[in-house]
Scaffold this motif. Sequence first.
Motif, PDB file in Angstrom:
ATOM      1  N   LEU A  75       0.844  -1.200   0.000  1.00 16.54           N
ATOM      2  CA  LEU A  75       0.000   0.000   0.000  1.00 16.54           C
ATOM      3  C   LEU A  75       0.874   1.242   0.000  1.00 16.54           C
ATOM      4  N   LEU A  76       0.538   2.191  -0.887  1.00 15.77           N
ATOM      5  CA  LEU A  76       1.282   3.444  -0.948  1.00 15.77           C
ATOM      6  C   LEU A  76       0.613   4.535  -0.126  1.00 15.77           C
ATOM      7  N   GLU A  77      -0.584   4.290   0.392  1.00 12.07           N
ATOM      8  CA  GLU A  77      -1.316   5.299   1.161  1.00 12.07           C
ATOM      9  C   GLU A  77      -2.255   4.602   2.140  1.00 12.07           C
ATOM     10  N   ARG A  78      -2.710   5.324   3.123  1.00 14.81           N
ATOM     11  CA  ARG A  78      -3.669   4.774   4.083  1.00 14.81           C
ATOM     12  C   ARG A  78      -5.013   4.606   3.386  1.00 14.81           C
ATOM     13  N   ALA A  79      -5.619   3.472   3.553  1.00 16.13           N
ATOM     14  CA  ALA A  79      -6.845   3.155   2.813  1.00 16.13           C
ATOM     15  C   ALA A  79      -7.988   4.090   3.130  1.00 16.13           C
ATOM     16  N   GLU A  80      -8.147   4.531   4.345  1.00 19.87           N
ATOM     17  CA  GLU A  80      -9.299   5.371   4.679  1.00 19.87           C
ATOM     18  C   GLU A  80      -9.143   6.799   4.179  1.00 19.87           C
ATOM     19  N   ASP A  81      -7.933   7.188   3.766  1.00 21.75           N
ATOM     20  CA  ASP A  81      -7.708   8.544   3.294  1.00 21.75           C
ATOM     21  C   ASP A  81      -8.010   8.701   1.805  1.00 21.75           C
ATOM     22  N   THR A  82      -8.452   7.638   1.157  1.00 20.44           N
ATOM     23  CA  THR A  82      -8.686   7.701  -0.284  1.00 20.44           C
ATOM     24  C   THR A  82     -10.154   7.479  -0.585  1.00 20.44           C
ATOM     25  N   ALA A  83     -10.564   7.921  -1.741  1.00 19.64           N
ATOM     26  CA  ALA A  83     -11.958   7.736  -2.160  1.00 19.64           C
ATOM     27  C   ALA A  83     -12.191   6.265  -2.486  1.00 19.64           C
ATOM     28  N   PRO A  84     -13.372   5.724  -2.168  1.00 26.45           N
ATOM     29  CA  PRO A  84     -13.648   4.319  -2.458  1.00 26.45           C
ATOM     30  C   PRO A  84     -13.735   4.060  -3.960  1.00 26.45           C
ATOM     31  N   THR A  85     -13.431   2.831  -4.362  1.00 27.97           N
ATOM     32  CA  THR A  85     -13.549   2.446  -5.776  1.00 27.97           C
ATOM     33  C   THR A  85     -14.862   1.714  -5.980  1.00 27.97           C
ATOM     34  N   HIS A  86     -15.206   1.447  -7.253  1.00 28.06           N
ATOM     35  CA  HIS A  86     -16.470   0.775  -7.573  1.00 28.06           C
ATOM     36  C   HIS A  86     -16.503  -0.654  -7.014  1.00 28.06           C
ATOM     37  N   ALA A  87     -15.343  -1.237  -6.741  1.00 25.79           N
ATOM     38  CA  ALA A  87     -15.293  -2.620  -6.254  1.00 25.79           C
ATOM     39  C   ALA A  87     -15.415  -2.709  -4.741  1.00 25.79           C
ATOM     40  N   ASP A  88     -15.481  -1.563  -4.076  1.00 29.03           N
ATOM     41  CA  ASP A  88     -15.482  -1.575  -2.625  1.00 29.03           C
ATOM     42  C   ASP A  88     -16.816  -2.068  -2.080  1.00 29.03           C
ATOM     43  N   VAL A  89     -16.737  -2.994  -1.150  1.00 35.16           N
ATOM     44  CA  VAL A  89     -17.929  -3.476  -0.466  1.00 35.16           C
ATOM     45  C   VAL A  89     -17.579  -3.693   0.996  1.00 35.16           C
TER      46      VAL A  89
END
Length: 197
Positions: A75-89
Amino acid sequence: MAMASGRCGGFRARLWRWRRSPLRRASDLIEAWLLLVAWIVGVLGGATAGVMAAVVAERGFEEDRSGRHQVVAVLLERAEDTAPTHADVGNHAGATVRWTTADGRMRTGRVAVPAHSRAGTRVPVWTSSGGDLVTPPSDRSDATLRSSLAGTAAATAAGCAVWGSARAARALLDRRRMRQWALEWEHADTRRGGATA
């Protein structure tokens, strides 16, 4: 006992087209052969089509599975700091990751990872033989189910095609018999002095 003899009589009644009789027409024998061939082709052809479709589907799933490889990405960044993608569930979020391809090139892309994952976390991702991100392959049970459904659909389609063709051929035979019957009645009426008009 009466029920058993009734069943036996019903079975014999269905075989009347195969017995020699002055009332049996050529079209009756043709229909008997047509129905026999339709049953054989429908059952054997449907089973063959179903098995072949299932094998082809299974082979396709195997090829698809063999063309995907799981690699470890960072991971290059913290996951919660980024906008969700269409695959996110559920508890997943979109994040940018970096991975190394089989030929040693560094690649980056966005994937769904567990939410709140920190930068530097190692996560498994799936890549194609060219190193591009792809979705995970179907698991074994899902592939088996899908190939079974493909086989069932092919067997049903083949059986329906044979059955529909047999029904159409029987309808043509019935029309031909009705025309012959009408001509025979007309001929009988003419011999008795009746009018045909």
